[in-house]
Design a protein around this motif. Structure first.
Motif, short mmCIF file in Angstrom:
data_model
loop_
_atom_site.label_atom_id
_atom_site.label_comp_id
_atom_site.label_asym_id
_atom_site.label_seq_id
_atom_site.Cartn_x
_atom_site.Cartn_y
_atom_site.Cartn_z
N GLU A 152 0.88 -1.42 -0.03
CA GLU A 152 0.15 0.23 -0.32
C GLU A 152 0.78 1.35 0.22
OE1 GLU A 152 -3.67 2.13 1.88
OE2 GLU A 152 -3.44 0.36 2.46
N LEU A 153 0.24 2.28 -0.74
CA LEU A 153 1.59 3.49 -0.99
C LEU A 153 0.18 4.85 -1.03
CD1 LEU A 153 3.81 4.90 -2.14
CD2 LEU A 153 2.96 4.76 -4.51
N TRP A 154 0.63 5.46 0.21
CA TRP A 154 -0.29 7.06 0.58
C TRP A 154 0.70 7.93 -0.36
CZ3 TRP A 154 -2.50 7.08 5.80
CH2 TRP A 154 -3.38 5.91 5.98
N ILE A 155 0.08 8.76 -1.19
CA ILE A 155 1.03 9.89 -1.50
C ILE A 155 -0.40 11.12 -1.06
CG2 ILE A 155 1.09 11.54 -3.75
CD1 ILE A 155 2.02 8.56 -5.12
N TYR A 156 0.67 12.32 -0.59
CA TYR A 156 -0.29 13.44 -0.22
C TYR A 156 0.57 14.40 -0.82
CZ TYR A 156 -3.12 15.68 2.97
OH TYR A 156 -3.90 17.69 4.00
N ARG A 158 -1.79 18.34 -2.05
CA ARG A 158 -2.21 19.55 -2.81
C ARG A 158 -3.99 19.30 -1.69
NH1 ARG A 158 -1.86 20.84 -8.95
NH2 ARG A 158 0.42 21.62 -9.04
N SER A 159 -3.71 19.05 -0.12
CA SER A 159 -4.28 18.32 1.06
C SER A 159 -5.64 17.37 -0.26
CB SER A 159 -5.21 19.25 1.35
OG SER A 159 -4.45 20.78 1.85
N GLN A 160 -4.37 16.14 -0.47
CA GLN A 160 -5.42 15.22 -0.85
C GLN A 160 -4.99 13.86 -0.73
OE1 GLN A 160 -6.35 15.72 -5.12
NE2 GLN A 160 -8.48 16.69 -4.88
N LEU A 161 -5.33 13.41 -0.17
CA LEU A 161 -4.62 11.80 0.13
C LEU A 161 -4.93 11.00 -1.37
CD1 LEU A 161 -3.07 10.28 1.79
CD2 LEU A 161 -5.35 9.22 2.77
N HIS A 162 -4.19 10.01 -1.69
CA HIS A 162 -4.19 9.32 -2.82
C HIS A 162 -3.70 8.00 -2.08
CE1 HIS A 162 -5.47 12.42 -5.60
NE2 HIS A 162 -3.94 13.34 -4.94
N ILE A 163 -5.04 6.98 -2.36
CA ILE A 163 -4.54 5.41 -2.51
C ILE A 163 -3.69 4.43 -3.22
CG2 ILE A 163 -5.08 3.71 0.03
CD1 ILE A 163 -6.67 5.64 0.78
N TYR A 164 -3.21 3.81 -3.02
CA TYR A 164 -2.86 3.01 -4.11
C TYR A 164 -2.30 1.70 -3.88
CZ TYR A 164 -2.35 7.41 -7.51
OH TYR A 164 -2.46 8.65 -7.20
N LEU A 165 -2.60 0.66 -4.44
CA LEU A 165 -2.78 -1.17 -3.74
C LEU A 165 -2.27 -1.68 -5.11
CD1 LEU A 165 -6.06 -1.71 -2.05
CD2 LEU A 165 -3.84 -0.38 -1.18
N PHE A 166 -0.69 -2.64 -4.39
CA PHE A 166 -0.19 -2.78 -5.62
C PHE A 166 -0.57 -4.17 -5.66
CE2 PHE A 166 3.18 -6.17 -6.46
CZ PHE A 166 4.42 -4.51 -7.53
N ASP A 167 -1.52 -4.80 -6.92
CA ASP A 167 -1.58 -6.22 -7.33
C ASP A 167 -0.71 -7.30 -8.13
OD1 ASP A 167 -0.89 -5.18 -9.45
OD2 ASP A 167 -3.29 -4.69 -10.51
N GLY A 168 0.21 -6.76 -7.55
CA GLY A 168 1.53 -7.70 -8.11
C GLY A 168 2.00 -8.05 -9.38
N GLN A 169 1.31 -6.53 -9.73
CA GLN A 169 2.03 -5.89 -11.33
C GLN A 169 2.59 -4.55 -11.65
OE1 GLN A 169 0.16 -7.72 -14.40
NE2 GLN A 169 1.71 -9.27 -14.78
N GLN A 170 1.13 -3.79 -11.16
CA GLN A 170 1.51 -2.71 -10.75
C GLN A 170 0.27 -2.03 -9.39
OE1 GLN A 170 -0.06 -1.30 -14.49
NE2 GLN A 170 -1.99 -2.61 -14.09
N TYR A 171 0.93 -0.88 -9.79
CA TYR A 171 -0.24 -0.08 -8.61
C TYR A 171 -1.71 0.61 -9.30
CZ TYR A 171 3.12 0.22 -4.74
OH TYR A 171 4.03 -0.20 -3.95
N GLN A 172 -2.63 0.63 -8.40
CA GLN A 172 -4.01 0.97 -8.86
C GLN A 172 -3.99 1.91 -7.59
OE1 GLN A 172 -5.21 -0.69 -11.56
NE2 GLN A 172 -4.42 -2.26 -12.31
N THR A 176 -10.24 3.05 -1.32
CA THR A 176 -10.22 3.12 0.48
C THR A 176 -8.80 1.94 0.82
OG1 THR A 176 -11.48 0.32 -0.12
CG2 THR A 176 -12.66 2.16 0.56
N SER A 177 -8.64 2.33 2.35
CA SER A 177 -7.11 1.49 2.47
C SER A 177 -7.16 -0.04 2.64
CB SER A 177 -6.66 2.24 3.39
OG SER A 177 -5.88 1.43 4.26
#
Length: 220
Positions: A152-156, A158-172, A176-177
């Motif tokens: 799991e990767l969070w990128i914060y 401009r006052s926005q939280l972007h959540i990315y989940l790794f599916d085994g090949q790339q981040y989607q 939700t976390s």
């Protein structure tokens, strides 16, 4: 204005500067890491796919946002009665592929596997369960972590939280976390990070803990 400088002995960047060196190899990256010396505040990234080395000198606001956000994560983990190990700063490397230094990272599910280790070797150790990046003067792309493969990767940004989940090949990108699936993080994390600037970090954290207590109606 002071221009960024790299010599055999020094690496000098002003706060907020980012320097990109193209057509570099893994040896160049390792050499830069060794020459950084006491400039621990500098962040250095390498991506073998693009052959780019990026050197960044964060602004003070960058560090404060990272500190507030990490405190909120720790409050969430206490709320869920989970143990953790946290690292900052840390260099995560997949040899000859990728090297990156997140603003904060957490071992949660894999916490026991790295206990007592002074260095993390991703050839034998698992990646962090959650990594956090604060973007102010430079932009983090999910691909920057693809070889690291943190779940799991969070990128914060401009006052926005972007959540990315790794599916085994790339981040989607996800709404939700995995770590905190029942909470609307994208709404209230930015709210309390901003509160940290308005009323102070410790008070914002206390308000956040009270908020968690209220929605669960039980103590930590």
């Amino acid at each position: 204005m002071v221009l960024p400088t790299i010599t055999e002995d020094t690496i000098d960047l002003s706060p907020g500067d980012e320097l990109i060196l193209r057509f570099r190899n893994w040896e160049d990256y390792e050499n830069l890491l060794s020459r950084r010396q006491d400039k621990a505040g500098l962040r250095i990234r390498y991506n073998a796919a693009t052959r780019e080395l990026r050197i960044m000198s964060p602004l003070p606001k960058h560090g404060k946002n990272a500190d507030i956000l990490a405190d909120l994560v720790k409050a969430l983990l206490r709320y869920q009665r989970k143990d953790w190990e946290a690292y900052t700063p840390i260099t995560l490397k997949r040899v000859s592929k990728q090297g990156i230094e997140p603003d904060y990272c957490f071992y949660i599910q894999n916490r026991e596997r790295i206990l007592g280790k002074e260095e993390i070797d991703l050839e034998v150790d698992p990646p962090p369960d959650l990594v956090i990046e604060i973007d102010l003067t430079s932009a983090t792309k999910p691909e920057d972590y693809q070889a690291i493969a943190a779940p799991e990767l969070w990128i914060y940004r401009r006052s926005q939280l972007h959540i990315y989940l790794f599916d085994g090949q790339q981040y989607q990108e996800s709404q939700t976390s995995v770590q905190f699936p029942n909470l609307d993080l994208k709404t209230f994390i930015p709210e309390y990070v901003d509160r940290g600037w308005q009323i102070g970090s410790s008070i914002a954290l206390r308000e956040f803990e009270q908020f968690l207590f209220a929605i669960n109606e039980r103590p930590f």
